[in-house]
Design a protein around this motif. Structure first.
Motif, PDB file in Angstrom:
ATOM      1  N   GLY A 256       0.798  -1.223   0.000  1.00 58.60           N
ATOM      2  CA  GLY A 256       0.000   0.000   0.000  1.00 58.60           C
ATOM      3  C   GLY A 256       0.827   1.267   0.000  1.00 58.60           C
ATOM      4  N   GLU A 257       2.165   1.114   0.055  1.00 56.79           N
ATOM      5  CA  GLU A 257       3.074   2.260   0.055  1.00 56.79           C
ATOM      6  C   GLU A 257       2.683   3.277   1.128  1.00 56.79           C
ATOM      7  N   GLY A 258       2.508   2.796   2.364  1.00 54.80           N
ATOM      8  CA  GLY A 258       2.243   3.673   3.497  1.00 54.80           C
ATOM      9  C   GLY A 258       0.789   3.865   3.846  1.00 54.80           C
ATOM     10  N   ARG A 259      -0.124   3.342   3.028  1.00 59.48           N
ATOM     11  CA  ARG A 259      -1.549   3.513   3.298  1.00 59.48           C
ATOM     12  C   ARG A 259      -2.055   2.428   4.241  1.00 59.48           C
ATOM     13  N   ALA A 260      -3.053   2.797   5.055  1.00 57.23           N
ATOM     14  CA  ALA A 260      -3.670   1.829   5.955  1.00 57.23           C
ATOM     15  C   ALA A 260      -4.493   0.821   5.163  1.00 57.23           C
ATOM     16  N   MET A 261      -4.755  -0.326   5.771  1.00 57.41           N
ATOM     17  CA  MET A 261      -5.484  -1.398   5.104  1.00 57.41           C
ATOM     18  C   MET A 261      -6.634  -1.879   5.983  1.00 57.41           C
ATOM     19  N   VAL A 262      -7.793  -2.080   5.371  1.00 55.89           N
ATOM     20  CA  VAL A 262      -8.937  -2.709   6.037  1.00 55.89           C
ATOM     21  C   VAL A 262      -9.239  -3.995   5.276  1.00 55.89           C
ATOM     22  N   SER A 263      -9.438  -5.089   5.999  1.00 54.39           N
ATOM     23  CA  SER A 263      -9.679  -6.371   5.336  1.00 54.39           C
ATOM     24  C   SER A 263     -10.728  -7.169   6.097  1.00 54.39           C
ATOM     25  N   GLY A 264     -11.220  -8.201   5.428  1.00 49.26           N
ATOM     26  CA  GLY A 264     -12.185  -9.089   6.065  1.00 49.26           C
ATOM     27  C   GLY A 264     -12.194 -10.436   5.366  1.00 49.26           C
ATOM     28  N   ASP A 265     -12.661 -11.458   6.064  1.00 48.25           N
ATOM     29  CA  ASP A 265     -12.728 -12.788   5.462  1.00 48.25           C
ATOM     30  C   ASP A 265     -13.988 -13.520   5.894  1.00 48.25           C
ATOM     31  N   LEU A 266     -14.387 -14.463   5.053  1.00 50.18           N
ATOM     32  CA  LEU A 266     -15.518 -15.347   5.331  1.00 50.18           C
ATOM     33  C   LEU A 266     -15.081 -16.755   4.931  1.00 50.18           C
ATOM     34  N   ILE A 267     -15.121 -17.706   5.876  1.00 47.78           N
ATOM     35  CA  ILE A 267     -14.543 -19.027   5.662  1.00 47.78           C
ATOM     36  C   ILE A 267     -15.521 -20.109   6.114  1.00 47.78           C
ATOM     37  N   ALA A 268     -15.667 -21.138   5.282  1.00 51.02           N
ATOM     38  CA  ALA A 268     -16.446 -22.321   5.649  1.00 51.02           C
ATOM     39  C   ALA A 268     -15.492 -23.505   5.747  1.00 51.02           C
ATOM     40  N   SER A 269     -15.710 -24.379   6.731  1.00 53.14           N
ATOM     41  CA  SER A 269     -14.793 -25.503   6.937  1.00 53.14           C
ATOM     42  C   SER A 269     -15.542 -26.757   7.365  1.00 53.14           C
ATOM     43  N   SER A 270     -14.980 -27.886   6.960  1.00 52.23           N
ATOM     44  CA  SER A 270     -15.561 -29.168   7.353  1.00 52.23           C
ATOM     45  C   SER A 270     -14.540 -30.273   7.156  1.00 52.23           C
ATOM     46  N   LYS A 271     -14.233 -30.995   8.233  1.00 54.56           N
ATOM     47  CA  LYS A 271     -13.365 -32.167   8.186  1.00 54.56           C
ATOM     48  C   LYS A 271     -12.024 -31.901   7.504  1.00 54.56           C
ATOM     49  N   GLY A 272     -11.445 -30.749   7.786  1.00 49.52           N
ATOM     50  CA  GLY A 272     -10.138 -30.417   7.255  1.00 49.52           C
ATOM     51  C   GLY A 272     -10.168 -29.648   5.958  1.00 49.52           C
ATOM     52  N   PHE A 273     -11.266 -29.734   5.221  1.00 49.68           N
ATOM     53  CA  PHE A 273     -11.394 -28.971   3.988  1.00 49.68           C
ATOM     54  C   PHE A 273     -11.865 -27.552   4.317  1.00 49.68           C
ATOM     55  N   TYR A 274     -11.413 -26.586   3.550  1.00 50.53           N
ATOM     56  CA  TYR A 274     -11.845 -25.218   3.801  1.00 50.53           C
ATOM     57  C   TYR A 274     -11.870 -24.416   2.501  1.00 50.53           C
ATOM     58  N   GLY A 275     -12.603 -23.324   2.556  1.00 47.05           N
ATOM     59  CA  GLY A 275     -12.686 -22.431   1.414  1.00 47.05           C
ATOM     60  C   GLY A 275     -13.325 -21.132   1.820  1.00 47.05           C
ATOM     61  N   GLY A 276     -13.058 -20.098   1.056  1.00 47.63           N
ATOM     62  CA  GLY A 276     -13.658 -18.828   1.410  1.00 47.63           C
ATOM     63  C   GLY A 276     -13.132 -17.689   0.575  1.00 47.63           C
TER      64      GLY A 276
END
Length: 260
Positions: free
Chosen positions: A51-71
Motif C-alpha cells: 500500500g506504500e504507506g496507506r492503511a489497510m482494512v480487510s475481512g474474510d468469510l470461511i467455511a470448513s468441514s473435516k479439514g477442507f476449507y474455502g472462502g
C-alpha cells in the motif's frame, strides 16, 4: 493463508454434502462458518508494503468441514492494483504431530485489467509445521492475462515463475519469519531504461529479495510486526545500479476481530 496476507486463515474448510443412495436420505457434514475483520497501518505482504504507506482494512468469510476449507478474503487494496479479493480452497490436517496445510488461491483486482478475471493470477500455498517451527512454500501457477499479450511485463513484475519460501519459528508470543522471494529471471539482453514512462522501466523489473519479520502478539487480536528487507538483487542501467524495493524498516500494527 499464509504469512501476513492469509494469517487469518486457520484450519477451515469447504462445505461438503453427501447424497445418500436412492435419494432416500441425505447426510450433510457439519460445517463451521467463521468471519473476521482487521485493520492495519500497512499492507505488509512477503516483506513488502503493497500500500506504500496507506492503511489497510480487510475481512474474510470461511467455511470448513473435516479439514477442507474455502472462502474469500478481501481488502481495501494495494496502491498499484486497487481493491482486491482472494478466493481460496484447501485442506489442512495433522499427522503424528506434523501439520500440513495446502491450498490454491486466486487473486482478483477490480481495478487492474491484468487481474480482474478468474484465473488471471493464482498461486499454490503449502505450509508444513512441527512444534514451534514451520515452512511456507508458495508458487505462481497462473497468470493467464499475460500469456497472450504482455508476457514480458508479467516476467518483469515477477508474476510468471514466482516462488517464495519462508522459515518460521515461534516462541510464546513471538514469531520470526525469514522469507526468500525467487522472482522470475529477467534477460539482461533487453535494454532497460531509467525513464519511468518506458515500457522497460528499471523500476518495474522484478528482482530476488530476502526479508526478516519479527512479530509480537500482545493478545489474540493485537499484533506488532517489524519487517526489514535484508538483501535484494540489483539491476544495472548505464553503469548505475538500481534496487526496485524500498529497504526501509517497516513497523506494522494490526488489529483483528472475529465477527460473532
Amino acid at each position: 493463508m499464509l504469512k501476513n496476507k492469509m494469517k487469518a486463515i486457520q484450519l477451515s474448510a469447504l462445505a461438503v454434502a453427501i447424497t445418500g443412495a436412492m435419494g432416500a436420505t441425505q447426510a450433510v457434514a457439519e460445517v463451521d462458518v467463521s468471519a473476521s475483520v482487521a485493520i492495519s497501518n500497512l499492507y505488509l505482504f512477503r516483506g513488502v508494503d503493497l500500500g506504500e504507506g496507506r492503511a489497510m482494512v480487510s475481512g474474510d468469510l470461511i467455511a470448513s468441514s473435516k479439514g477442507f476449507y474455502g472462502g474469500v478474503w478481501a481488502t481495501s487494496g494495494d496502491k498499484a492494483s486497487g481493491s482486491e479479493y482472494d478466493l481460496f480452497v484447501g485442506y489442512a490436517t495433522e499427522i503424528e504431530g506434523v501439520s500440513v496445510d495446502i491450498n490454491i488461491t486466486n487473486y482478483m483486482y477490480s481495478g487492474w485489467d491484468a487481474g480482474d478475471s478468474f484465473g488471471d493470477y493464482s498461486e499454490i500455498f503449502l505450509n508444513v509445521g512441527y512444534g514451534p517451527f514451520s515452512i511456507d512454500y508458495q508458487v505462481n501457477v497462473a497468470d493467464g492475462s499475460y500469456s497472450s499479450g504482455d508476457a514480458e511485463s508479467a516476467k518483469m513484475a515477477g508474476l510468471s515463475g514466482f516462488q517464495y519460501i519462508a522459515f518460521n519459528a515461534s516462541f510464546k508470543q513471538y514469531t520470526a519469519t525469514l522469507g526468500f522471494a525467487d522472482v522470475s529471471d529477467y534477460s539482461e539482453s533487453k535494454s532497460l531504461s531509467a525513464d519511468s514512462t518506458s515500457d522497460l522501466y528499471v523500476g518495474n523489473v522484478g528482482t530476488d529479495y530476502t526479508h526478516l519479520d519479527i512479530s509480537y502478539a500482545y493478545n489474540d487480536n493485537l499484533t506488532f510486526t517489524v519487517s526489514q528487507i535484508i538483501d535484494q538483487g540489483e539491476v544495472t542501467v548505464g553503469g548505475v545500479k538500481y534496487e526496485n524495493r524500498d529497504d526501509d524498516m517497516l513497523f506494522v500494527l494490526s488489529y483483528s476481530l472475529p465477527i460473532e
